[in-house]
Design an enzyme around this catalytic site. Structure first.
Site, mmCIF file in Angstrom:
data_model
loop_
_atom_site.group_PDB
_atom_site.id
_atom_site.type_symbol
_atom_site.label_atom_id
_atom_site.label_comp_id
_atom_site.label_asym_id
_atom_site.label_seq_id
_atom_site.Cartn_x
_atom_site.Cartn_y
_atom_site.Cartn_z
ATOM 1 N N TYR A 144 0.865 -1.186 0.000
ATOM 2 C CA TYR A 144 0.000 0.000 0.000
ATOM 3 C C TYR A 144 0.896 1.228 0.000
ATOM 4 O O TYR A 144 1.839 1.304 0.788
ATOM 5 C CB TYR A 144 -0.900 -0.009 1.244
ATOM 6 C CG TYR A 144 -1.775 1.211 1.413
ATOM 7 C CD1 TYR A 144 -1.586 2.085 2.489
ATOM 8 C CD2 TYR A 144 -2.811 1.489 0.522
ATOM 9 C CE1 TYR A 144 -2.396 3.195 2.671
ATOM 10 C CE2 TYR A 144 -3.631 2.602 0.698
ATOM 11 C CZ TYR A 144 -3.424 3.458 1.769
ATOM 12 O OH TYR A 144 -4.234 4.554 1.942
ATOM 13 N N ASP A 239 9.202 2.499 -0.974
ATOM 14 C CA ASP A 239 8.247 3.163 -0.080
ATOM 15 C C ASP A 239 8.634 2.789 1.352
ATOM 16 O O ASP A 239 8.287 1.716 1.837
ATOM 17 C CB ASP A 239 6.820 2.719 -0.399
ATOM 18 C CG ASP A 239 5.816 3.419 0.513
ATOM 19 O OD1 ASP A 239 4.622 3.441 0.170
ATOM 20 O OD2 ASP A 239 6.218 3.933 1.583
ATOM 21 N N LYS A 267 5.577 8.866 8.565
ATOM 22 C CA LYS A 267 5.409 8.308 9.928
ATOM 23 C C LYS A 267 6.540 8.771 10.849
ATOM 24 O O LYS A 267 6.581 9.949 11.222
ATOM 25 C CB LYS A 267 5.259 6.793 9.850
ATOM 26 C CG LYS A 267 3.977 6.384 9.069
ATOM 27 C CD LYS A 267 3.712 4.905 9.109
ATOM 28 C CE LYS A 267 2.645 4.506 8.109
ATOM 29 N NZ LYS A 267 1.281 4.652 8.590
HETATM 30 P P1 KE4 Z 1 -0.601 8.301 4.669
HETATM 31 O O1 KE4 Z 1 -1.156 9.006 3.454
HETATM 32 O O2 KE4 Z 1 -1.661 7.475 5.381
HETATM 33 O O3 KE4 Z 1 0.162 9.222 5.616
HETATM 34 O O4 KE4 Z 1 0.507 7.274 4.172
HETATM 35 C C1 KE4 Z 1 0.170 6.332 3.183
HETATM 36 C C2 KE4 Z 1 1.126 5.159 3.247
HETATM 37 C C3 KE4 Z 1 2.126 5.056 2.308
HETATM 38 N N1 KE4 Z 1 3.010 4.028 2.325
HETATM 39 C C4 KE4 Z 1 2.936 3.064 3.277
HETATM 40 C C5 KE4 Z 1 3.923 1.942 3.255
HETATM 41 C C6 KE4 Z 1 1.928 3.116 4.270
HETATM 42 O O5 KE4 Z 1 1.856 2.149 5.202
HETATM 43 C C7 KE4 Z 1 1.016 4.189 4.274
HETATM 44 C C8 KE4 Z 1 -0.089 4.307 5.300
HETATM 45 N N2 KE4 Z 1 -0.202 3.218 6.212
HETATM 46 C C9 KE4 Z 1 -1.532 2.983 6.763
HETATM 47 C C10 KE4 Z 1 -1.490 1.773 7.687
HETATM 48 N N3 KE4 Z 1 -0.816 0.653 7.166
HETATM 49 C C11 KE4 Z 1 -2.051 4.174 7.479
HETATM 50 C C12 KE4 Z 1 -3.244 3.916 8.362
HETATM 51 C C13 KE4 Z 1 -4.527 4.385 7.747
HETATM 52 O O6 KE4 Z 1 -4.695 4.228 6.533
HETATM 53 O O7 KE4 Z 1 -5.337 4.935 8.524
#
Ligand code: KE4
Length: 424
Positions: A144, A239, A267
């Site tokens: 993701y 990523d 993060k």
């Molecule tokens: P954000 O747009 O949520 O800040 O980041 C997206 C993203 C990009 N790349 C990786 C590897 C990620 O894990 C994420 C976001 N992770 C999720 C949980 N696995 C965020 C939690 C959520 O969607 O509320």
């Protein structure tokens, strides 16, 4: 009388779709339970609006490497806020943070700060397409990279949890430029590159997958992607939104010794505030506006509160003892969960301070194998632990995030509750 969590959830549902601002928070994947509403955090603990205290292994999905409400972070954010919360003008702290990211992440020579992982990943891929003058991107099922249109083909986080193979609203053209391969399958990637190599702008990958549960790269997988990109003239994009500063100060690229052309960070890199980044080779980054033609912008990019928090966190991560502490805690948690679940159809997979207890025999090497986990038994584990004051991810396809605030007491309480469930 304050509303109960159920009351709050109903009230939220009248004005916010699904009552939450991010789908996984609705606990849909662990069924039949109104989610709690967070009131405050303290170290390894989260307190809900009803005063319940939980050992928190979600840690806001990874940012809080030093735990909730870290005193130093709170202080610098309070101080920064007193000087103003946003300027829309360059600040010295943005330069300092960019220098810190360049110093920490082996392949990053230049970096652009943005406000979310989605924005960072989306922008990195636009830059890769602009630099190579090609359109196609190769990703892996179960990984993701945020919710930008082209990346929602077989995404691994919320979508996998909700069982939606791809999202309505994504134009066919956007998804059509995304090739989806099986993670850890070098032959599949090589075949895809052979077929699409001419028009391939980038291969994007979570170097340790966290969004299908924790799935490490098999030996040679990352090296093979590096070679495939070099042969095809495509860019390799790591990523590292989860792995950055989590599996090592320099992320998975330091741990595995494979250098991507672009890296996506977030993060921990944002210190727990809305800050993310993308960076890499200077010749590629120079194509970004205003030095180059590839457009990208953001009102709150490099926000002064976020850069203050990020700097204090990243400077503390220069101390190798922090990673020794995270490794020790991660290893204790892994061993404890493995022993508690021994003899059952379950396996624990971990890289440094990120781990997953899968409810299926191991190993789990890709999304199809992760998706074969018994998600009902996972939901049962989630509820059993929640009732005993331990909060793990409300989805099999996420991770347990270890912080320096998690001590033996928190780990042992988690292991004990798990052992109880498995009848150990
Ligand atoms: P954000 O747009 O949520 O800040 O980041 C997206 C993203 C990009 N790349 C990786 C590897 C990620 O894990 C994420 C976001 N992770 C999720 C949980 N696995 C965020 C939690 C959520 O969607 O509320």
């Amino acid at each position: 009388m304050a509303l109960t969590a159920s009351g709050l959830f109903r009230r939220a549902g009248r004005v916010i779709p699904g009552g939450v601002n991010s789908p996984v928070r609705a606990w849909g994947a662990v069924g039949g339970e109104d989610p709690f509403f967070a009131a405050r955090g303290e170290g390894a603990y989260l307190f809900d609006t009803e005063g319940n205290r939980y050992v928190d292994w979600v840690m806001s999905w990874g940012p809080l490497v030093f735990g909730h409400a870290d005193p130093e972070v709170v202080e610098v954010v309070q101080d920064a806020a007193a000087d103003g919360t946003t300027f829309g003008a360059p600040t010295e702290r943005e330069v300092e943070l960019a220098e810190e990211l360049v110093d920490a992440v082996p392949s990053v020579e230049m970096v652009r700060l943005v406000s979310s992982g989605t924005e960072a990943a989306m922008s990195a891929l636009r830059l890769a397409r602009g630099f190579t003058r090609r359109d196609r991107v190769l990703k892996f099922a179960g990984c993701y990279h945020g919710h930008a249109d082209g990346l929602l083909a077989a995404a691994g986080s919320g979508l996998a949890t909700l069982g939606i193979p791809s999202s309505p609203g994504v134009p066919a053209g956007a998804a059509g430029d995304t090739v989806v391969c099986v993670y850890n399958d070098v032959d599949a990637a090589a075949t895809a590159v052979e077929r699409y190599g001419e028009g391939l702008a980038a291969i994007v990958v979570e170097p340790v997958a966290g969004n299908m549960g924790v799935v490490p790269p098999e030996p040679g997988f990352l090296e093979a992607l590096r070679a495939l990109c070099d042969a095809a003239g495509a860019l390799l994009v790591f990523d590292e939104v989860i792995t950055g500063f989590r599996v090592a100060r320099g992320g998975a690229q330091e741990l595995y010794g494979v250098r991507p052309d672009l890296s996506v960070l977030g993060k921990i890199a944002g210190g727990g505030l809305p800050l993310a980044a993308f960076g890499g080779r200077a010749d590629v980054m120079d194509e970004l506006a205003p030095s180059g033609p590839v457009y990208q912008a953001g009102t709150l990019s490099g926000n002064p509160l976020a850069t203050a928090a990020a700097l204090v966190v990243l400077k503390r991560l220069r101390d190798p003892a922090v990673y020794e502490r995270l490794e020790e805690a991660g290893a204790r948690l892994e061993a404890g969960l493995r022993e508690a679940a021994a003899g059952d159809a379950a396996c624990v997979q971990r890289v440094g301070a990120m781990a997953t207890l899968f409810f299926r025999e191991g190993p789990v090497r890709n999304f199809e194998e992760a998706a074969a986990s018994d998600t009902d038994r996972y939901a049962g584990w989630f509820r059993h632990l929640l009732a005993r004051g331990v909060y793990v991810a409300p989805s099999q396809f996420e991770a347990l995030f270890v912080s320096t605030a998690h001590g033996e007491a928190e780990i042992d309480a988690t292991v004990e509750a798990t052992r109880e469930l498995f009848g150990g």
